[in-house]
Design a protein around this motif. Sequence first.
Motif, PDB file in Angstrom:
ATOM      1  N   HIS A 273       9.560 -20.430 -15.481  1.00 38.35           N
ATOM      2  CA  HIS A 273       8.340 -20.394 -16.223  1.00 38.35           C
ATOM      3  C   HIS A 273       7.288 -21.492 -15.913  1.00 38.35           C
ATOM      4  O   HIS A 273       6.345 -21.754 -16.775  1.00 38.35           O
ATOM      5  N   HIS A 274       7.515 -21.950 -14.770  1.00 37.41           N
ATOM      6  CA  HIS A 274       6.405 -22.976 -14.484  1.00 37.41           C
ATOM      7  C   HIS A 274       6.345 -24.252 -15.167  1.00 37.41           C
ATOM      8  O   HIS A 274       5.104 -24.343 -15.837  1.00 37.41           O
TER       9      HIS A 274
ATOM     10  N   LEU B 176       6.890 -27.204 -15.140  1.00 36.66           N
ATOM     11  CA  LEU B 176       7.041 -28.492 -14.565  1.00 36.66           C
ATOM     12  C   LEU B 176       5.705 -28.424 -13.479  1.00 36.66           C
ATOM     13  O   LEU B 176       5.599 -27.569 -12.730  1.00 36.66           O
TER      14      LEU B 176
ATOM     15  N   CYS C 234       0.775 -32.670 -17.542  1.00 36.92           N
ATOM     16  CA  CYS C 234       0.261 -31.350 -16.593  1.00 36.92           C
ATOM     17  C   CYS C 234       0.113 -30.329 -17.048  1.00 36.92           C
ATOM     18  O   CYS C 234      -0.727 -29.558 -16.630  1.00 36.92           O
ATOM     19  N   THR C 235       1.137 -29.978 -17.926  1.00 35.41           N
ATOM     20  CA  THR C 235       1.362 -28.316 -18.084  1.00 35.41           C
ATOM     21  C   THR C 235       0.887 -27.947 -19.220  1.00 35.41           C
ATOM     22  O   THR C 235       0.557 -26.725 -19.426  1.00 35.41           O
ATOM     23  N   GLY C 236       0.047 -28.934 -20.133  1.00 40.97           N
ATOM     24  CA  GLY C 236      -0.134 -28.539 -21.541  1.00 40.97           C
ATOM     25  C   GLY C 236       0.789 -27.774 -22.182  1.00 40.97           C
ATOM     26  O   GLY C 236       0.511 -27.191 -23.236  1.00 40.97           O
ATOM     27  N   TYR C 237       2.100 -27.840 -21.859  1.00 41.57           N
ATOM     28  CA  TYR C 237       3.269 -27.367 -22.772  1.00 41.57           C
ATOM     29  C   TYR C 237       3.403 -26.119 -22.574  1.00 41.57           C
ATOM     30  O   TYR C 237       4.426 -25.635 -23.194  1.00 41.57           O
ATOM     31  N   GLN C 238       2.427 -25.186 -22.091  1.00 39.65           N
ATOM     32  CA  GLN C 238       2.570 -23.752 -22.228  1.00 39.65           C
ATOM     33  C   GLN C 238       3.856 -23.288 -21.449  1.00 39.65           C
ATOM     34  O   GLN C 238       4.779 -22.627 -22.150  1.00 39.65           O
TER      35      GLN C 238
ATOM     36  N   VAL D 253       7.143 -24.391 -23.445  1.00 35.92           N
ATOM     37  CA  VAL D 253       7.619 -23.639 -24.532  1.00 35.92           C
ATOM     38  C   VAL D 253       8.244 -22.495 -24.229  1.00 35.92           C
ATOM     39  O   VAL D 253       9.211 -21.991 -24.794  1.00 35.92           O
ATOM     40  N   ASP D 254       7.553 -21.668 -23.320  1.00 39.79           N
ATOM     41  CA  ASP D 254       8.323 -20.383 -22.986  1.00 39.79           C
ATOM     42  C   ASP D 254       9.500 -20.555 -22.381  1.00 39.79           C
ATOM     43  O   ASP D 254      10.435 -19.895 -22.533  1.00 39.79           O
TER      44      ASP D 254
END
Lengths: 782, 159
Positions: B97-98, B100, B139-143, B146-147
């Motif tokens: 889920h990308h 990192l 980096c990821t904005g947590y998007q 969470v996924d």
Amino acid sequence: MAPPPEQKAPVGRYTGTRVPRVEDARLLTGAGTYVDDVVRPGMLHACFVRSPVARARFGAVDVSRALRLPGVHAVLTAHDLNPGVHEQWYSLNGRDDPDTPRPPLAEDEVRFVGDPVAMVVADDRYIAEDAAELVVVDYEPLPPVVDYAVALQSPESVHASHPGNLVGQLAGRPMADLGPVFDNAPHVVSRTLHQQAHGPVPLETRGIVAEWTAAPGEMTVWASSQAPHEVRSFCARLLAVDENRVRVVVRDTGGGFGQKVMPQREEMCVMLAAVRLPAALKWIEDRQEHLLAAGQARHEHGEVRMAFDDDGRILAATLDHVQDAGAYPTPSPVRSGIAVGLLFPGPYRIPEGTFSSRFVFSNTSGRVAYRGPWQFESMAREVVLDAAARRLGIDPVELRRRNMLRHEDLPTVNCHGMPYDHITPYETFEQALEMLDYPAFRREQEHARAEGRLLGVGTCTYVEPTAGATPFHSTEGATIRVEPSGKVSVHVAGGSCGNSLETTVVQLTADALGAAIEDVGTVQGDTAVTPFGGGTGGSRSGSMTAGAVAETAAGLRARILAIAAHRLEVSVDDVEFVRSRATVKGRPEHGLTLAEIADIAYFQVHALPPDLPAGLEASGRYRTPHPMIWANATHVCTCEVDPRTGAVKLLRYIVSEDCGPMINPSVVEGQIYGGTVQGIGGALYEHLAHDDDGNPLATTFMDYLLPTATEVPVIELGHVETHGPGPGGHKGVGEGGAIGSAPAVVNAVADALAPFGAEITRLPLTPATVVGLLERSGAVAV
Amino acid sequence: MTDVDIRLRVNGVPRRATVPPRLTLADFLRTDCGLTGTHLGCEHGVCGACTVLLDGEAVRACLVFAVQADGAEVTTVEGLTPPGGGLSAVQTAFRDHHALQCGFCTPGLVVSVTAFLAEHPRPTDEEIREALSGNLCRCTGYQGIVDAVRAAAERGDAV
């Protein structure tokens, strides 16, 4: 949410697909190598003694007690280190760029809280910190210049070399030229907007290990850096060591965002001290040091004036801009700062305009680059456009529709001479609004207002120059080696700090050669084995590495085809080379693997075609012919403001962008998400605040508030794809998220507060700020 | 102060050491044990990058002294990998889920999420975000994170 569907790239190509990241296996298992993970024999540790006051003179530094502490090897002051500087300038700006002062350690005067005064070298960091507390410095405080906004009028000077505290200034045509337009315009809207200091704040702080080997005179540096070759050149000049005797190794870097494009004063100290020490010297910044001394960005204000006709069409726009440079900016902010003014017209038809930018010293930490360093152009323009819409009684979306550049306007040149092409601002604007269902939101907002709830929507549309061709950034090299086994290594300069450059370069190489992706590996970040390159910055890596790989792989692929054709006894035109296998067209069973071809190239050289060199290795260097490649996006955000607490809750967040064909959609989306959330932090939470004496008020993560998973909404993405003029049509995407987000959030809050006539002039929009706005507007009982 | 003898198990391996009382567990793991997967992002207990399991419970290794781990079982990110190599379910979900980018916060997140899913095998999105709020990622904005947590929970064999 289900995993994103696999995007279909042209058949057989890896570019454009969600190839899993090459980096992940090591980073997920704790097997990465960040600079603090580097251990060298006998390695020593550094800790800095830092100024506790914003401005003071100081005399001799008493290091005697510190030196007596067991385990302490040295305590170095400016007297010891500063004379070691031979040349000190950055490749990014060049030798002749007028730079600002940058002594390794403070000499005679400290200029901000955190200014490094001495460096302790000890067996470990614990002892070094103990010893740092034993160093005695007698400070005679001087009146600090804390607020850059009044620094130009201050009788005090941060640097005696710059009386009046002006670093430099740049301007377009005289403001007075525009006088008649504004005088005769039916509507003039004017606002001054102040943005607070905040910064990149990567999760990994700064750090460096420097190891000097005296006999051969060689320096090895392990660094946390976006630009290993910049560090190498800088170190060679600093110490007057031949560049080929300096090796910089950067394996994993824990975020950069502009912070790590250049070595700063502490890194200079470590390099200078290392040549005096018998073993490697490590300095790993702690978080408090980082928030004190690693630098600040975004601290600026501007007065915007916009003139409109009766239909809401922009007649002219001006920006009078002042930016905080801090005490020791890295580098001088003047050259990069001009972009604020040049880009201020953004994606709008603005027939006339001008700007003035002044860059001002203050007794605070120095300005550093931060993801979209010119972001204030969008903040100033977009916030004032919304204010103008309210004043003119036109919906802010409608106001933008009347003024935004459309396909038929392109190519065009903005009123400051910036040549726009291959952009789609209007398309991204409409796509993002459609994703939101803007009319439906306005209806929902109306219902909510009737119930006393404050909902708002804000947008920001911007155009952004990426992959700019400054001398340092205008080329990128690659070396591709097909090893004797048929495995492929692609060597590029690197500087990836989460940018997934290993993955994308492997994708690009596999496609350019025709190799199977599992056969391709990459080497990056080690200057000893990679070609020179500018590192990550300026949203350049996608386009520039695509160019470097294409340039290099083309000749190599031709040699692979020639060897295969010779061995298969057919014409080169009859050979196909796909997924590491050469076959004769129409006879798929008749072929050679890349391993067999490599074996011929290295070990059966008698069987090579007569005019072909042995081996299978090539180096090439791409030189971009484009001054810049434009990218663009629209951010749309909705929020609810709690009038009692002032808290802002983001409801929906939408980004529609055009970065051209994506090399890897997951990587692109990750860049947009991360940048967007940094901008959300900048609009609402992050503040490197100082008190009136120049004492920093945010020196831990309990005071410097990074967004967490609970504040951040789901970010919805839309793509518009137009090809840029560069390699593969790719455009840069690293910075944009951090440009468009903060203005969209500010506009959403302003829209929520609009019924009360509250106008935002200062950021960030903390609960206290929002409550203050409501109180002043009379919406809330004081 | 006098150094202190401690005995503990780190990722299943028994260890004895003599450490200064002020040595943090994080520095002990990184320096004395050579387990550099545990990262230090703030050293004051906010960022969560140094999260490890202490007797199965997620703790910030920068806020625990090594001497406090005497007699305990410590698990770091290096100890979460399945015995035969490869990735754990949580690690796999992060990759898929990308979740990192630079990877600096990642070990702490993988450890935190592993502990969270052990206690909350069927979390709601709100619970996931609440659980993640103790780990900062820049980096990821947590998007993707969470996924990834949702996907690991849905697989049901995250721990």
